[in-house]
Design a protein around this motif. Structure first.
Motif, short mmCIF file in Angstrom:
data_model
loop_
_atom_site.label_atom_id
_atom_site.label_comp_id
_atom_site.label_asym_id
_atom_site.label_seq_id
_atom_site.Cartn_x
_atom_site.Cartn_y
_atom_site.Cartn_z
N UNK A 382 2.60 -11.35 16.51
CA UNK A 382 1.83 -12.86 16.41
C UNK A 382 2.36 -13.29 15.09
N UNK A 383 2.10 -12.43 14.00
CA UNK A 383 2.29 -12.98 12.57
C UNK A 383 3.83 -12.92 12.40
N UNK A 384 4.48 -12.34 13.07
CA UNK A 384 6.12 -12.27 12.84
C UNK A 384 6.56 -13.81 13.41
N UNK A 385 5.78 -13.96 14.49
CA UNK A 385 6.56 -15.50 15.24
C UNK A 385 6.46 -16.31 14.15
N UNK A 386 5.20 -16.46 13.53
CA UNK A 386 4.96 -17.59 12.65
C UNK A 386 5.48 -17.47 11.32
N UNK A 387 6.38 -16.34 11.15
CA UNK A 387 6.60 -16.15 9.75
C UNK A 387 5.81 -15.68 8.72
N UNK A 388 4.77 -14.98 9.14
CA UNK A 388 3.76 -14.55 8.02
C UNK A 388 4.02 -12.84 8.17
N UNK A 389 3.53 -12.43 6.94
CA UNK A 389 3.68 -10.92 6.81
C UNK A 389 2.45 -10.37 6.57
N UNK A 390 2.39 -8.78 6.93
CA UNK A 390 1.24 -8.14 6.97
C UNK A 390 1.53 -6.92 6.13
N UNK A 391 0.50 -6.69 5.27
CA UNK A 391 0.60 -5.32 4.40
C UNK A 391 -0.76 -4.61 4.55
N UNK A 392 -1.08 -3.31 4.08
CA UNK A 392 -2.13 -2.59 4.05
C UNK A 392 -2.06 -1.79 2.89
N UNK A 393 -3.41 -2.08 2.17
CA UNK A 393 -3.58 -1.13 0.74
C UNK A 393 -4.76 -0.58 0.89
N UNK A 394 -5.13 0.06 0.04
CA UNK A 394 -6.79 0.70 -0.35
C UNK A 394 -7.75 -0.26 -0.70
N UNK A 395 -8.70 -0.46 -0.27
CA UNK A 395 -9.60 -1.52 -0.40
C UNK A 395 -10.73 -1.06 -1.64
N UNK A 396 -11.12 -1.77 -2.43
CA UNK A 396 -12.19 -1.48 -3.42
C UNK A 396 -13.19 -0.98 -2.83
N UNK A 397 -13.81 -1.40 -1.45
CA UNK A 397 -14.61 -0.80 -0.95
C UNK A 397 -14.69 0.75 -0.34
N UNK A 398 -13.52 1.20 -0.38
CA UNK A 398 -13.39 2.73 0.01
C UNK A 398 -12.39 2.69 1.25
N UNK A 399 -12.37 1.99 1.89
CA UNK A 399 -11.40 1.91 3.22
C UNK A 399 -10.21 1.17 3.15
N UNK A 400 -9.63 0.73 3.90
CA UNK A 400 -8.28 0.00 4.12
C UNK A 400 -8.56 -1.47 3.91
N UNK A 401 -7.59 -2.13 3.38
CA UNK A 401 -7.57 -3.45 3.22
C UNK A 401 -6.07 -4.02 3.85
N UNK A 402 -6.44 -4.72 5.01
CA UNK A 402 -5.31 -5.45 5.39
C UNK A 402 -5.09 -7.02 5.03
N UNK A 403 -3.73 -7.11 4.45
CA UNK A 403 -3.59 -8.68 3.95
C UNK A 403 -2.60 -9.22 4.57
N UNK A 404 -2.63 -10.48 4.98
CA UNK A 404 -1.73 -11.19 5.50
C UNK A 404 -1.28 -12.49 4.72
#
Length: 408
Positions: A382-404
């Protein structure tokens, strides 16, 4: 070219009419000034000399083309004096006006230019008229008109040629761009060449980006079709083998193989339902859709209100189809709830969206594969269809952070 020729022709015609009027007025003005000078001289002479002595100079020569007359010859106003060249011709009677300037026919039917006035002569106010043959004037004006017409015609032709050459020079890059686009449509080239013109260079870059994006989408669609065919082939082959081995199939075996086929079919159908960007697509309010997706996930996972936090301003908007935005938000929040731990936090604005959670069962290293399966693959599509990008990093909360990152 036709528009250029018409435009230049209209301008040239306007300039020609202005020049025609100006030149004619200047030439005729010189002739009229000479006639008025003769009229003034005649007034002074008539006030001092008797009529017999007024005929002198060019006006005294028979049919010289220079004429003068004092008096109209009408009842009560006999002709006081006139030039011998008139030979009894009534110049005042031929004039159409009694003052100013006039065009009239002379004693030999020649075209005359005349000026007239009234002066006190012999104690009476009498009309005076002075005329001269206007043939030379008409010939001169005709010659000027011919020269003016020829000159303006040359100016028009040269202007059209120069405009055509300039238009050709300026449109040559557009013609080259058109040819390259036609070659791309015929699969004769993969991309457009760069242009030295800034505007066309930007356009070529955008078209190349669009072509690359379409190529990537086609590649993914082919890959998705190949993957679906491969995933369906295995259970279908197994069912065919069972059919060859026994006249009847056990329902559990059928359900098993059908169950293997349904997930890839559902995944492919979900991708087919992506709307993608459309011309004039309005902005969708990010906070309202995030709160709606968060509420659904709280019900799905039986979580309290505080387990999922939405930290998005009321003014945040993104240009995406609302149903596609709901699918992105629900899958990301659902993935964070499944593979992370509360609290799940959703932060965002017009440019970015971040979904993060506390540590759960997943590995904290950012290089590790992110769990989520078909849901995250759908989000990526879906994001690729709209020209958006997605990435994943470690969250300060301790888990994963998914950023668009939303497109501009």
């Amino acid at each position: 070219m036709l528009g250029t020729a018409v435009s230049v022709g209209a301008v040239t015609l306007g300039v020609g009419l202005l020049l025609h009027h100006s030149v004619h007025a200047s030439i005729e003005g010189n002739w009229l000034r000479e006639l008025r000078d003769e009229l003034t001289t005649l007034q002074h002479l008539a006030a001092e000399l008797p009529p017999a002595r007024l005929a002198n100079g060019r006006a005294a020569e028979p049919y010289s083309g220079h004429y003068w007359q004092i008096g109209s010859g009408a009842a009560g106003d006999p002709i006081y004096a006139q030039s011998p060249s008139l030979a009894g011709f009534n110049l005042a009677a031929a004039a159409t006006t009694t003052g100013g300037t006039a065009r009239l026919a002379g004693p030999l039917e020649e075209n005359l230019l005349a000026v007239s006035a009234r002066a006190l002569i012999g104690g009476e106010a009498r009309p005076l008229i002075v005329a001269r043959d206007a043939q030379q004037l008409d010939d001169l004006l005709s010659a000027v008109d011919r020269l003016l017409l020829w000159g303006l015609l040359n100016v028009w032709i040269i202007s059209v040629i120069v405009a055509a050459l300039a238009a050709s020079a300026f449109t040559r890059p557009l013609a080259r761009l058109r040819d390259e686009v036609e070659q791309m449509q015929a699969n004769q080239r993969a991309s457009l060449s760069a242009s030295r013109l800034t505007e066309l260079g930007a356009l070529s870059g955008q078209l190349n980006a669009l072509a690359e994006q379409n190529a990537q989408r086609l590649k993914r669609q082919r890959q998705a079709a190949a993957t679906l065919a491969h995933e369906l082939k295995t259970p279908l082959t197994a069912l065919l083998q069972r059919c060859d081995e026994a006249p009847q199939l056990d329902s559990d075996q059928v359900k098993l193989q059908v169950g293997r086929m349904l997930p890839p079919l559902d995944d492919t159908l979900a991708r087919a339902r992506i709307h993608g960007p459309a011309p004039g697509l309005p902005h969708a309010p990010l906070k309202a859709h995030a709160e709606r997706a968060a509420g659904l996930c709280r019900l799905d996972h039986d979580l309290p209100e505080s387990a999922i936090e939405v930290q998005i301003g009321n003014s945040a908007q993104v240009r995406i189809e609302p149903r596609d935005l709901d699918a992105v938000l629900w899958n990301l929040i659902d993935n964070a709830c499944k593979h992370g731990a509360p609290p799940v936090r959703i932060r965002g604005n017009d440019e970015t969206l971040v979904v993060e959670s506390a540590a759960g069962g997943q590995a904290p290293a950012t290089e590790a594969a992110l769990p989520g399966g078909n849901g995250l693959r759908l989000v990526t599509e879906i994001l690729d269809a709209y020209g958006a990008s997605i990435s994943h990093t470690q969250s300060p909360l301790g888990g994963r952070a998914t950023q668009i990152a939303w497109p501009d």
